[in-house]
Scaffold this motif. Sequence first.
Motif, PDB file in Angstrom:
ATOM      1  N   ALA A 321     -79.327  17.752  29.598  1.00 55.99           N
ATOM      2  CA  ALA A 321     -79.416  18.808  28.590  1.00 55.99           C
ATOM      3  C   ALA A 321     -80.625  19.707  28.837  1.00 55.99           C
ATOM      4  CB  ALA A 321     -79.507  18.196  27.195  1.00 55.99           C
ATOM      5  N   GLN A 322     -80.389  21.011  28.805  1.00 55.91           N
ATOM      6  CA  GLN A 322     -81.455  21.982  28.995  1.00 55.91           C
ATOM      7  C   GLN A 322     -81.798  22.654  27.667  1.00 55.91           C
ATOM      8  OE1 GLN A 322     -80.628  22.872  33.719  1.00 55.91           O
ATOM      9  NE2 GLN A 322     -80.947  24.574  32.357  1.00 55.91           N
ATOM     10  N   ILE A 323     -82.646  23.652  27.732  1.00 60.52           N
ATOM     11  CA  ILE A 323     -83.314  24.152  26.537  1.00 60.52           C
ATOM     12  C   ILE A 323     -82.355  24.651  25.466  1.00 60.52           C
ATOM     13  CG2 ILE A 323     -83.699  26.457  27.509  1.00 60.52           C
ATOM     14  CD1 ILE A 323     -86.073  24.442  25.202  1.00 60.52           C
ATOM     15  N   VAL A 347     -85.624  10.354  31.396  1.00 60.96           N
ATOM     16  CA  VAL A 347     -86.095  11.707  31.673  1.00 60.96           C
ATOM     17  C   VAL A 347     -84.922  12.585  32.081  1.00 60.96           C
ATOM     18  CG1 VAL A 347     -87.693  13.107  33.036  1.00 60.96           C
ATOM     19  CG2 VAL A 347     -88.328  10.771  32.371  1.00 60.96           C
ATOM     20  N   GLY A 348     -84.790  13.746  31.442  1.00 64.13           N
ATOM     21  CA  GLY A 348     -83.651  14.616  31.643  1.00 64.13           C
ATOM     22  C   GLY A 348     -83.636  15.307  33.000  1.00 64.13           C
ATOM     23  N   HIS A 349     -82.424  15.518  33.514  1.00 66.84           N
ATOM     24  CA  HIS A 349     -82.172  16.306  34.723  1.00 66.84           C
ATOM     25  C   HIS A 349     -83.085  15.934  35.877  1.00 66.84           C
ATOM     26  CE1 HIS A 349     -81.351  20.491  36.658  1.00 66.84           C
ATOM     27  NE2 HIS A 349     -80.455  19.583  37.045  1.00 66.84           N
ATOM     28  N   ALA A 355     -85.671  20.561  31.325  1.00 65.87           N
ATOM     29  CA  ALA A 355     -84.879  19.576  30.592  1.00 65.87           C
ATOM     30  C   ALA A 355     -85.743  18.703  29.687  1.00 65.87           C
ATOM     31  CB  ALA A 355     -84.101  18.684  31.563  1.00 65.87           C
ATOM     32  N   THR A 356     -87.055  18.886  29.735  1.00 65.14           N
ATOM     33  CA  THR A 356     -87.971  18.164  28.849  1.00 65.14           C
ATOM     34  C   THR A 356     -88.833  19.200  28.140  1.00 65.14           C
ATOM     35  OG1 THR A 356     -88.036  16.306  30.418  1.00 65.14           O
ATOM     36  CG2 THR A 356     -89.700  16.327  28.682  1.00 65.14           C
ATOM     37  N   PRO A 357     -88.324  19.775  27.046  1.00 66.79           N
ATOM     38  CA  PRO A 357     -89.083  20.816  26.344  1.00 66.79           C
ATOM     39  C   PRO A 357     -90.475  20.336  25.955  1.00 66.79           C
ATOM     40  CG  PRO A 357     -86.860  20.635  25.459  1.00 66.79           C
ATOM     41  CD  PRO A 357     -87.043  19.478  26.390  1.00 66.79           C
ATOM     42  N   LEU A 380     -86.884   7.449  35.177  1.00 68.31           N
ATOM     43  CA  LEU A 380     -86.547   8.658  35.927  1.00 68.31           C
ATOM     44  C   LEU A 380     -85.698   8.294  37.140  1.00 68.31           C
ATOM     45  CD1 LEU A 380     -86.899  11.677  36.636  1.00 68.31           C
ATOM     46  CD2 LEU A 380     -89.094  11.079  37.680  1.00 68.31           C
ATOM     47  N   SER A 381     -84.522   8.898  37.226  1.00 61.66           N
ATOM     48  CA  SER A 381     -83.646   8.711  38.389  1.00 61.66           C
ATOM     49  C   SER A 381     -83.657  10.016  39.178  1.00 61.66           C
ATOM     50  CB  SER A 381     -82.225   8.373  37.932  1.00 61.66           C
ATOM     51  OG  SER A 381     -81.375   8.182  39.045  1.00 61.66           O
ATOM     52  N   THR A 382     -84.201   9.980  40.398  1.00 60.63           N
ATOM     53  CA  THR A 382     -84.383  11.228  41.124  1.00 60.63           C
ATOM     54  C   THR A 382     -84.571  10.992  42.615  1.00 60.63           C
ATOM     55  OG1 THR A 382     -85.604  13.331  41.034  1.00 60.63           O
ATOM     56  CG2 THR A 382     -86.913  11.311  40.958  1.00 60.63           C
ATOM     57  N   MET A 383     -84.601  12.078  43.368  1.00 58.19           N
ATOM     58  CA  MET A 383     -84.913  12.052  44.786  1.00 58.19           C
ATOM     59  C   MET A 383     -85.535  13.402  45.151  1.00 58.19           C
ATOM     60  SD  MET A 383     -82.464  11.321  48.116  1.00 58.19           S
ATOM     61  CE  MET A 383     -81.627  12.920  48.077  1.00 58.19           C
ATOM     62  N   PRO A 384     -86.817  13.428  45.495  1.00 52.78           N
ATOM     63  CA  PRO A 384     -87.480  14.693  45.819  1.00 52.78           C
ATOM     64  C   PRO A 384     -86.847  15.378  47.029  1.00 52.78           C
ATOM     65  CG  PRO A 384     -89.086  12.951  45.441  1.00 52.78           C
ATOM     66  CD  PRO A 384     -87.747  12.290  45.516  1.00 52.78           C
ATOM     67  N   GLY A 385     -87.006  16.703  47.075  1.00 57.15           N
ATOM     68  CA  GLY A 385     -86.578  17.477  48.229  1.00 57.15           C
ATOM     69  C   GLY A 385     -85.134  17.900  48.234  1.00 57.15           C
TER      70      GLY A 385
END
Length: 430
Positions: A321-323, A347-349, A355-357, A380-385
């Motif tokens: 979810a975004q702003i 943590v969003g997106h 995604a974190t106002p 937090l589920s993510t992968m930089p780059g």
Amino acid sequence: MTTKTPVAVHIFAYQVGFGDCFLVRFRYAVGPSRHILIDFGSMGMRKGTAAADWMLKIANDIADKCEGKLDAVIATHRHADHISGFATNKTGTASGNIIASLTPSVVVQPWTEQLDLAEDAVAPNVAHSAKARSAALALRSMNAVAGSALALVSAKGHGLAPALAARLGFLGEDNISNLSAVKNLAAMGPNVYTFHGASDPLSKVLPGIKTHVLGPPTVEQTDSIKKMRSRDPDEYWHFQRMRMATEVATSQDTDEPFPAARSIRGTRLPMSTRWVAKRVRDVRGSQLLQIVTSLDKAMNNTSLILLFEVGKKKLLFPGDAQIENWRYALSFPKIVKQLTEVDVLKVGHHGSLNATPKSLWGAFAKKGTTATPNRLKTVLSTMPGKHGDEARKTEVPRTTLVNDLTEHSELHNTHDLGEGELYKEVVLEI
């Protein structure tokens, strides 16, 4: 028999590269645990990891952990990095086939995903309006635009700079319809398509737990979720679909006007015109990128925002979810008060800043240093780059956000997992 309130919550945050996959176990003092799967998708694995094999491994691990039965599946929205793992194959051996075999008691999705929804519906079984018809038609056109963007960068003659083509291709692939996964989610139900303020969609499968649906709003509640570049989103996206189709056809057109005539094919433009051609291609590519980025944001704003209330503990899962989606939820003082006491934040997106106002992050009362009692846990589920640009301060995850999460919460980041590790387990005692 199951006791009324869980004694602990276990969150298994799976390593899916750039994507989301969370198995949440609610453990009771008496009776069996309850398991819900929130999203299962990826848009890029670590180097050397075969995506299909890894997702299959995760699906089998989920099956083992829930002992062959899922109580619920939640698909926050249709982006590939959230639902690609639900895709099936004809032999019944794909990750999506395994999840379907766990016979979830309910599948929860945002109202925009109801496949038999009338084009002019504002929400499931809610009266129709012209404004909602426009929004529904626009959402249906978006997948076609995304598919055209992907086809364009796959064509040999696209003429775009490598970095621009890569960005356009990523957004195109993430926003295509993911038809196999969508159909599987629709078939493995019963299904509940929900929206802001709707009744608890999980009340029958999660004893002693309240699930608050904070987003997305319907277009009857607010039109912010369909934020576009035009007052008429239906017409805007229909036009862009035609434009992208033309771009693809042009890039793939290799027919000669006089195929039988002798000809010499030049390999380069004259020196005097090369700078013009490059600038034309750059402008064209930038315009297409703006269109597809707008599409991406619109899709994220259809994402579910779920707040789980377990005893006196609260867990927040906002998908991507975004702003515009958040703005509606945060306009209610009662919801803002509920969110101040969040104990666990997904943590969003994947760590995107939008995604974190700031108003949301600032409201969490349990942020603090390592000495803070009952300190906020973040996952937090993510992968930089993979997404965004550090030079433009749009990288995902955003460095400043990760630093803040590290300093003021107990951060659990899937990117920190070692090679071969499937998941991080986060435990919250109730």
